[in-house]
Design a protein around this motif. Structure first.
Motif, PDB file in Angstrom:
ATOM      1  N   ASP A  22      -3.928 -16.613  -8.709  1.00 17.53           N
ATOM      2  CA  ASP A  22      -4.866 -15.498  -8.726  1.00 17.53           C
ATOM      3  C   ASP A  22      -4.242 -14.296  -8.022  1.00 17.53           C
ATOM      4  OD1 ASP A  22      -8.112 -14.857  -7.236  1.00 17.53           O
ATOM      5  OD2 ASP A  22      -7.077 -13.876  -8.873  1.00 17.53           O
ATOM      6  N   THR A  23      -3.817 -13.325  -8.785  1.00 19.07           N
ATOM      7  CA  THR A  23      -3.230 -12.122  -8.207  1.00 19.07           C
ATOM      8  C   THR A  23      -4.058 -10.894  -8.535  1.00 19.07           C
ATOM      9  OG1 THR A  23      -1.829 -11.843 -10.139  1.00 19.07           O
ATOM     10  CG2 THR A  23      -0.886 -13.050  -8.276  1.00 19.07           C
ATOM     11  N   ASN A  24      -5.243 -11.089  -9.002  1.00 21.93           N
ATOM     12  CA  ASN A  24      -6.102  -9.985  -9.389  1.00 21.93           C
ATOM     13  C   ASN A  24      -6.586  -9.247  -8.139  1.00 21.93           C
ATOM     14  OD1 ASN A  24      -8.155  -8.310 -10.237  1.00 21.93           O
ATOM     15  ND2 ASN A  24      -8.908  -9.744 -11.769  1.00 21.93           N
ATOM     16  N   LEU A  25      -6.029  -8.066  -7.888  1.00 22.64           N
ATOM     17  CA  LEU A  25      -6.334  -7.288  -6.689  1.00 22.64           C
ATOM     18  C   LEU A  25      -7.811  -6.929  -6.607  1.00 22.64           C
ATOM     19  CD1 LEU A  25      -5.265  -5.933  -4.158  1.00 22.64           C
ATOM     20  CD2 LEU A  25      -4.745  -3.915  -5.552  1.00 22.64           C
ATOM     21  N   ILE A  29     -10.297  -7.778  -3.497  1.00 21.88           N
ATOM     22  CA  ILE A  29     -11.002  -6.722  -2.767  1.00 21.88           C
ATOM     23  C   ILE A  29     -12.499  -6.990  -2.781  1.00 21.88           C
ATOM     24  CG2 ILE A  29     -11.610  -4.264  -2.826  1.00 21.88           C
ATOM     25  CD1 ILE A  29      -8.699  -3.736  -3.724  1.00 21.88           C
ATOM     26  N   GLY A  30     -13.019  -7.426  -3.900  1.00 17.35           N
ATOM     27  CA  GLY A  30     -14.443  -7.782  -3.980  1.00 17.35           C
ATOM     28  C   GLY A  30     -14.796  -8.893  -3.016  1.00 17.35           C
ATOM     29  N   LEU A  31     -13.930  -9.883  -2.915  1.00 20.79           N
ATOM     30  CA  LEU A  31     -14.155 -10.978  -1.971  1.00 20.79           C
ATOM     31  C   LEU A  31     -14.162 -10.455  -0.539  1.00 20.79           C
ATOM     32  CD1 LEU A  31     -14.341 -13.933  -1.087  1.00 20.79           C
ATOM     33  CD2 LEU A  31     -11.853 -14.056  -1.286  1.00 20.79           C
ATOM     34  N   LEU A  32     -13.216  -9.593  -0.215  1.00 20.87           N
ATOM     35  CA  LEU A  32     -13.163  -9.024   1.135  1.00 20.87           C
ATOM     36  C   LEU A  32     -14.428  -8.224   1.448  1.00 20.87           C
ATOM     37  CD1 LEU A  32      -9.444  -7.942   1.431  1.00 20.87           C
ATOM     38  CD2 LEU A  32     -10.603  -9.732   2.721  1.00 20.87           C
ATOM     39  N   ARG A  33     -14.916  -7.479   0.467  1.00 19.40           N
ATOM     40  CA  ARG A  33     -16.156  -6.720   0.686  1.00 19.40           C
ATOM     41  C   ARG A  33     -17.325  -7.662   0.971  1.00 19.40           C
ATOM     42  NH1 ARG A  33     -15.009  -2.479  -4.041  1.00 19.40           N
ATOM     43  NH2 ARG A  33     -13.993  -0.903  -2.767  1.00 19.40           N
ATOM     44  N   THR A  34     -17.388  -8.757   0.259  1.00 15.97           N
ATOM     45  CA  THR A  34     -18.451  -9.736   0.471  1.00 15.97           C
ATOM     46  C   THR A  34     -18.360 -10.345   1.866  1.00 15.97           C
ATOM     47  OG1 THR A  34     -18.463 -10.260  -1.882  1.00 15.97           O
ATOM     48  CG2 THR A  34     -19.481 -11.865  -0.413  1.00 15.97           C
TER      49      THR A  34
END
Length: 113
Positions: A22-25, A29-34
């Motif tokens: 999984d290299t989808n930036l 980023i969405g995970l980090l926001r969560t």
């Protein structure tokens, strides 16, 4: 071994299933926001006010002062440091909020600590 985000499940972090490559930036980023939102909620819950016992040592004015400081800090955090927006949230004039920030030494104390 449990996934590191499992313990945050009570803060409504969705379980993340990692794909091997999984290299989808954008997804990361969405995970980090969560995670950041969940941690922010956890911090707010930790700051919930617990009323002190009403003993001889109780100081009404000191308790009000501490409560005001918590509200101001929360408003500033919510508005990412904007005093004008924080004043609006708190239904204060910006000059009043600024005077309280100065009188409580909020910015000076946070730079030292």
């Amino acid at each position: 071994m449990n996934h590191p985000l499992t313990s945050l499940s009570r803060y409504k972090v969705t379980q993340v299933h990692r794909e091997p490559r999984d290299t989808n930036l954008a997804r990361r980023i969405g995970l980090l926001r969560t995670v950041v939102a969940s941690l922010s909620q956890a911090v707010e819950e930790l700051e919930d006010i617990q009323l002190p016992p009403l003993t001889e040592q109780f100081d009404f004015y000191d308790e009000v002062r501490q409560f005001e400081i918590l509200l101001i800090r929360k408003a500033l955090r919510t508005t990412r440091g904007s005093q004008v927006a924080a004043a609006r949230l708190l239904k204060l004039r910006p000059t009043t909020l600024n005077a309280k920030i100065k009188s409580y030494g909020l910015f000076a104390a946070e730079r030292e600590g």
